[in-house]
Design an enzyme around this catalytic site. Sequence first.
Site, short mmCIF file in Angstrom:
data_model
loop_
_atom_site.label_atom_id
_atom_site.label_comp_id
_atom_site.label_asym_id
_atom_site.label_seq_id
_atom_site.Cartn_x
_atom_site.Cartn_y
_atom_site.Cartn_z
N ILE A 21 0.85 -1.20 0.00
CA ILE A 21 0.00 0.00 0.00
C ILE A 21 0.88 1.25 0.00
CG2 ILE A 21 -1.63 1.31 1.42
CD1 ILE A 21 -2.89 -1.42 2.21
N ASP A 65 14.21 0.07 11.37
CA ASP A 65 13.36 -0.81 12.18
C ASP A 65 12.70 0.11 13.20
OD1 ASP A 65 12.27 -2.46 14.15
OD2 ASP A 65 13.72 -4.05 13.73
N VAL A 66 11.39 0.26 13.11
CA VAL A 66 10.69 1.24 13.96
C VAL A 66 10.73 0.89 15.44
CG1 VAL A 66 9.19 2.12 12.12
CG2 VAL A 66 8.41 0.19 13.53
N ALA A 97 2.45 -8.24 13.58
CA ALA A 97 2.17 -9.12 14.72
C ALA A 97 2.75 -10.47 14.36
CB ALA A 97 0.66 -9.23 14.96
N TYR A 159 -8.03 -11.38 13.43
CA TYR A 159 -7.21 -10.16 13.38
C TYR A 159 -6.59 -9.92 14.77
CZ TYR A 159 -5.62 -5.69 11.49
OH TYR A 159 -4.84 -4.65 11.04
N LYS A 166 -4.42 -1.63 16.27
CA LYS A 166 -5.06 -0.61 15.42
C LYS A 166 -5.93 0.33 16.26
CE LYS A 166 -3.47 -1.68 11.28
NZ LYS A 166 -2.29 -0.92 10.75
N THR A 197 -1.70 -7.78 -0.33
CA THR A 197 -0.29 -7.39 -0.25
C THR A 197 0.51 -8.53 0.35
OG1 THR A 197 -0.64 -6.51 1.95
CG2 THR A 197 -0.91 -4.96 0.13
P1 NAD Z 1 3.22 -4.78 3.40
O1 NAD Z 1 3.75 -6.07 3.91
O2 NAD Z 1 3.50 -4.44 2.01
O3 NAD Z 1 3.66 -3.59 4.35
C1 NAD Z 1 3.91 -3.75 5.73
C2 NAD Z 1 5.24 -3.06 5.99
O4 NAD Z 1 5.54 -3.03 7.39
C3 NAD Z 1 6.41 -3.77 5.30
O5 NAD Z 1 7.06 -2.87 4.43
C4 NAD Z 1 7.30 -4.16 6.45
O6 NAD Z 1 8.67 -4.10 6.12
C5 NAD Z 1 6.94 -3.12 7.47
N1 NAD Z 1 7.38 -3.47 8.83
C6 NAD Z 1 7.03 -4.55 9.56
N2 NAD Z 1 7.71 -4.54 10.72
C7 NAD Z 1 8.50 -3.42 10.72
C8 NAD Z 1 9.46 -2.86 11.62
N3 NAD Z 1 9.75 -3.45 12.80
N4 NAD Z 1 10.08 -1.70 11.28
C9 NAD Z 1 9.80 -1.10 10.10
N5 NAD Z 1 8.93 -1.58 9.19
C10 NAD Z 1 8.30 -2.74 9.52
O7 NAD Z 1 1.62 -4.86 3.65
P2 NAD Z 1 0.48 -3.74 3.51
O8 NAD Z 1 -0.78 -4.51 3.45
O9 NAD Z 1 0.84 -2.77 2.46
O10 NAD Z 1 0.51 -3.02 4.95
C11 NAD Z 1 0.71 -1.64 5.12
C12 NAD Z 1 -0.24 -1.08 6.17
O11 NAD Z 1 -1.58 -1.17 5.68
C13 NAD Z 1 -0.23 -1.80 7.51
O12 NAD Z 1 -0.35 -0.82 8.55
C14 NAD Z 1 -1.48 -2.63 7.46
O13 NAD Z 1 -1.98 -2.91 8.74
C15 NAD Z 1 -2.38 -1.68 6.71
N6 NAD Z 1 -3.60 -2.28 6.12
C16 NAD Z 1 -3.49 -3.33 5.25
C17 NAD Z 1 -4.64 -3.88 4.69
C18 NAD Z 1 -4.56 -5.06 3.76
O14 NAD Z 1 -5.57 -5.75 3.60
N7 NAD Z 1 -3.44 -5.30 3.10
C19 NAD Z 1 -5.89 -3.33 5.02
C20 NAD Z 1 -5.97 -2.24 5.89
C21 NAD Z 1 -4.80 -1.74 6.45
O1 0WE Z 2 -3.16 -5.14 8.94
C1 0WE Z 2 -3.28 -6.14 8.24
C2 0WE Z 2 -2.21 -7.22 8.24
C3 0WE Z 2 -1.00 -6.84 9.03
C4 0WE Z 2 -0.06 -7.96 9.33
C5 0WE Z 2 0.12 -9.07 8.51
C6 0WE Z 2 1.04 -10.05 8.87
C7 0WE Z 2 1.24 -11.32 8.07
C8 0WE Z 2 2.62 -11.89 8.25
C9 0WE Z 2 0.66 -7.87 10.50
N1 0WE Z 2 1.54 -8.82 10.87
C10 0WE Z 2 1.75 -9.89 10.09
N2 0WE Z 2 2.65 -10.84 10.49
C11 0WE Z 2 3.08 -11.84 9.69
O2 0WE Z 2 3.88 -12.71 10.12
N3 0WE Z 2 -4.42 -6.29 7.47
C12 0WE Z 2 -5.48 -5.31 7.65
C13 0WE Z 2 -4.66 -7.41 6.55
C14 0WE Z 2 -5.39 -8.45 7.31
O3 0WE Z 2 -4.75 -9.30 8.12
C15 0WE Z 2 -5.71 -10.13 8.71
C16 0WE Z 2 -6.97 -9.75 8.25
C17 0WE Z 2 -6.79 -8.67 7.36
C18 0WE Z 2 -7.83 -7.91 6.63
C19 0WE Z 2 -5.54 -11.17 9.62
C20 0WE Z 2 -6.66 -11.85 10.06
C21 0WE Z 2 -7.92 -11.48 9.61
C22 0WE Z 2 -8.11 -10.45 8.72
#
Ligand code: NAD
Ligand code: 0WE
Length: 259
Positions: A21, A65-66, A97, A159, A166, A197
């Site tokens: 994203i 790394d945050v 997580a 979740y 969140k 993603t």
């Molecule tokens: P993504 O895996 O492309 O992005 C997640 C990012 O978090 C990665 O670039 C990873 O390197 C980074 N990250 C994880 N641990 C970290 C750390 N310790 N230090 C720095 N960076 C770290 O997946 P995404 O779906 O693009 O997720 C981006 C955001 O969007 C997240 O906050 C996620 O919760 C949110 N989101 C995702 C969805 C979905 O369905 N994909 C929906 C709603 C919200």
């Molecule tokens: O925020 C997220 C996913 C964030 C995420 C994803 C992973 C997968 C790999 C955080 N931590 C990890 N750790 C890993 O090891 N979303 C909003 C996408 C998502 O994740 C779900 C969802 C949705 C939607 C997990 C369970 C149920 C629904």
Amino acid sequence: MAGRFEGKQALVLGVANRRSIAWAIARRLAEEGAQLAFTYQGERIEKSVRELAESVSSPLVTECDVRSDDDVARVFSEVGGVFGGGLDLLVHSVAFAAAEDLEGRFTDTPRDRFWLALDVSAYSLVICARAAEPLMEARGGGGVLTMTYLGGERAVPHYNVMGVAKAALDASVRYLAWDLGLKGIRVNAISAGPVRTLAARSIAGFTTMEEIVEQRAPLHRHIEADDVGSAAAYLLSDDARNVTGTTLYVDSGYHSMGM
Ligand code: NAD
Ligand code: 0WE
């Protein structure tokens, strides 16, 4: 496209690959004229982030790394260096997580992994906003954007601890908006529906979630990362100059339903 971000300088955290994203947002900001710096986490994704950053002529790609105060301090000092002591926009798109906590029972989340999820997914916005504050103040204001999900407001099965993180992130948006409003800095969130993603693909039942959105959301379709890019461009642009402390849902209207 006309340059809403001409002359603007942005830092983007959370690109892992072209499906991220954060990348959809970055590409949109770049198309409209922004100059972009990027952070990545870990050597495993460094190459892919450097390639993407190069395609938008980024002046800075650096590790962050945050969880590390030192990393965050170094990153914002490097950003100040390449951007002449200023920063206009901050995109925070980071969450984590432990995989075992995104299945099974929330009730079983151990203490250390509860704090891990909150640290990476919620506190990271606070520390980054604090580090961005003086750079944005130097520019007379700025915009901060983070990514959230409905699972922070309602119980979405599996979740789990990410939902609790969140909820903390959503509240942090409001308190940061209050503090930083005095400096002309706006802080908002986008609540996206499920997007395929890297972080989402590994989740069991992801296809089922997309199908549920298609059945129940008012628009009967799932969303794409580019939809989030469009909404992000709005929230970070001057069009949203009086919008702060809020969440914009990009979810085909799913959140508005009761069944
Ligand atoms: P993504 O895996 O492309 O992005 C997640 C990012 O978090 C990665 O670039 C990873 O390197 C980074 N990250 C994880 N641990 C970290 C750390 N310790 N230090 C720095 N960076 C770290 O997946 P995404 O779906 O693009 O997720 C981006 C955001 O969007 C997240 O906050 C996620 O919760 C949110 N989101 C995702 C969805 C979905 O369905 N994909 C929906 C709603 C919200
Ligand atoms: O925020 C997220 C996913 C964030 C995420 C994803 C992973 C997968 C790999 C955080 N931590 C990890 N750790 C890993 O090891 N979303 C909003 C996408 C998502 O994740 C779900 C969802 C949705 C939607 C997990 C369970 C149920 C629904």
